[in-house]
Design an enzyme around this catalytic site. Sequence first.
Site, PDB file in Angstrom:
ATOM      1  N   LYS A 268     -15.605 -43.729   3.761  1.00 26.73           N
ATOM      2  CA  LYS A 268     -15.176 -43.298   5.087  1.00 26.73           C
ATOM      3  C   LYS A 268     -15.929 -42.023   5.454  1.00 26.73           C
ATOM      4  CE  LYS A 268     -10.454 -45.115   4.808  1.00 26.73           C
ATOM      5  NZ  LYS A 268     -10.421 -46.092   5.911  1.00 26.73           N
ATOM      6  N   ARG A 342      -5.915 -55.384   1.021  1.00 26.22           N
ATOM      7  CA  ARG A 342      -5.694 -56.828   0.840  1.00 26.22           C
ATOM      8  C   ARG A 342      -6.110 -57.278  -0.556  1.00 26.22           C
ATOM      9  NH1 ARG A 342      -9.514 -57.855   5.915  1.00 26.22           N
ATOM     10  NH2 ARG A 342      -8.515 -55.843   6.348  1.00 26.22           N
TER      11      ARG A 342
HETATM   12  N1  BES Z   1      -6.191 -47.733   4.801  1.00 24.23           N
HETATM   13  C1  BES Z   1      -7.076 -48.287   5.749  1.00 24.23           C
HETATM   14  C2  BES Z   1      -6.392 -48.583   7.091  1.00 24.23           C
HETATM   15  C3  BES Z   1      -5.909 -47.364   7.822  1.00 24.23           C
HETATM   16  C4  BES Z   1      -6.768 -46.667   8.654  1.00 24.23           C
HETATM   17  C5  BES Z   1      -4.612 -46.951   7.694  1.00 24.23           C
HETATM   18  C6  BES Z   1      -6.316 -45.544   9.322  1.00 24.23           C
HETATM   19  C7  BES Z   1      -4.147 -45.828   8.374  1.00 24.23           C
HETATM   20  C8  BES Z   1      -5.002 -45.119   9.175  1.00 24.23           C
HETATM   21  C9  BES Z   1      -7.669 -49.587   5.232  1.00 24.23           C
HETATM   22  O1  BES Z   1      -7.842 -49.663   3.861  1.00 24.23           O
HETATM   23  C10 BES Z   1      -9.007 -49.750   5.858  1.00 24.23           C
HETATM   24  O2  BES Z   1      -9.824 -48.892   5.688  1.00 24.23           O
HETATM   25  N2  BES Z   1      -9.186 -50.839   6.575  1.00 24.23           N
HETATM   26  C11 BES Z   1     -10.419 -51.120   7.234  1.00 24.23           C
HETATM   27  C12 BES Z   1     -10.677 -52.616   7.115  1.00 24.23           C
HETATM   28  C13 BES Z   1     -12.038 -53.033   7.554  1.00 24.23           C
HETATM   29  C14 BES Z   1     -13.107 -52.435   6.660  1.00 24.23           C
HETATM   30  C15 BES Z   1     -12.103 -54.543   7.531  1.00 24.23           C
HETATM   31  C16 BES Z   1     -10.294 -50.719   8.685  1.00 24.23           C
HETATM   32  O3  BES Z   1      -9.207 -50.862   9.267  1.00 24.23           O
HETATM   33  O4  BES Z   1     -11.253 -50.224   9.246  1.00 24.23           O
HETATM   34 ZN    ZN Z   2      -9.639 -48.789   3.158  1.00 26.19          ZN
END
Ligand code: BES
Ligand code: ZN
Length: 487
Positions: A268, A342
């Site tokens: 990130k 997931r």
């Molecule tokens: N933990 C994050 C989702 C999230 C983002 C929760 C901001 C709370 C606040 C999750 O693991 C994630 O990063 N998901 C990605 C999925 C994508 C790479 C398919 C997302 O939502 O961007």
């Molecule tokens: Zn994530």
Amino acid sequence: MISIHAASRRNPKPDLAVLLVHEGQDLAALPYLDAPARAAAKADGFKGQKDKAFYLPQPAAKAKRLLLIGLGAQKDVDLEVLRRAGVSAARKARDLKISSMSLCLAETSKLVGDAQAQALAEGAWLGLYRFDRYKSKKDEAPDFKIELLAPSAQAQAKMQSSLAQAKIICEGVMKVRDLVNTPPNDFHPQAAVTTAREFQRLNKGLKLRVYDAAQLARMGAGGILGVGRGSTRPPVLIHLSYKPARARKKLALVGKGVTFDSGGLSIKTGSYMQDMKSDMAGGATVLAAVLAAARLKLPLEIHAVAPFVENMPSGGALKVDEVVKFMNGKTAEIMNTDAEGRVILADALVYASRLKPDFIIDFATLTGAAMVALGMNVTALMGDSKIMQALQAAGDQGGEAMWPLPMPKAYRSHIESRVADMKNTGNSGEAGTIAGAMFLKEFVDEKIPWVHCDIAGPSYLKKEEGLHPSGATGTPLRSLLAFLQSL
Ligand code: BES
Ligand code: ZN
Ligand code: ZN
């Protein structure tokens, strides 16, 4: 400590008398107010308008201090309005550093049921929450007693028992908030184990099983192990359960416990990594739910299943293009290591399915897309429509909104992989929340009804709102417990 009791008689001289007033209500009919106090309220323009309060430090008579809280039009007064009134009353008492206050529910409002008392109490307890464990200078913890006036002596006992339940529920919510707010140097997979052991100490009826990395390897839990590989802290799978003598139903609650989500190698950037300590809110919620259910003595057998991992990049970390194999033998191609929730939940859902529960509900801060679709205040629901409806109804009562999203069969194609059974991302920019759910569905026994709750938005707020301080909210534990109580 804030203790809240149901009183059958009005306190003759509380430190703070709080009256809840509907718009246009006749102030002359209210206790504690005398003519000069009424005149002062009137001069201030107070007529019971919503979100308007009137405070009088030295009313001419009766109470030592007086606070009038406007509820707005009577027909619009719902439980959420009362919760927020509870927040205002308790915050005023805290600011005044008083020791007792009397909240005149019975005499100021036609709303005198247990649900209303519970709502006021929830507002008071949850609205005063603070997370200052890491501040070297802490504010003094508030310490006062609230008396809620019951409409009759008979009603008092019932109200007292519903307040006792509200206390258990609020303590659960505050526990979740504490765990989610705890920084990731102190809340990590091993700390989750310590927490589960502590829950077990608090209630001897709970049973705990902890699977460490070696056991997970023997079980073939390639998802949990894969995501955990990049961290120096090994992953765990926690199974905490409560089994009363006569249970009406058996259910499994599965929670995502990523104690820090850096994204892994798909790291990130910038501010997107901030607050990723909160990526274990689902795991904290299901552990707290089992403890609260046991304390409430619900007639349900409940299994919390929560994998706790740290998602980190390193030389040994899970790579993009790798294929992982889960506990049920299915495989997934990793297209993005930041879609890790997931991947760990896949194994947890297989484990939960093997317990043969009547149904499964999972809670996960799974997708940023859930916030795009529904904002910060609404939990996204997917899966079995009957359970979704019941959860949504409990959420409406509790002031924790939920909304269903569809799972069209055709969207299975979004997670189609060329090399494995599926991939861990959907089509870029298309229904990311649903793609996450399509992936999870692959790991739930088809015969077991299942609901997926994406709580990425409402579990953690940047700004305070209502009963929620900024940071962890504990949402949707209250609604989950209300739903369980309704079974
Ligand atoms: N933990 C994050 C989702 C999230 C983002 C929760 C901001 C709370 C606040 C999750 O693991 C994630 O990063 N998901 C990605 C999925 C994508 C790479 C398919 C997302 O939502 O961007
Ligand atoms: Zn994530
Ligand atoms: Zn995550």
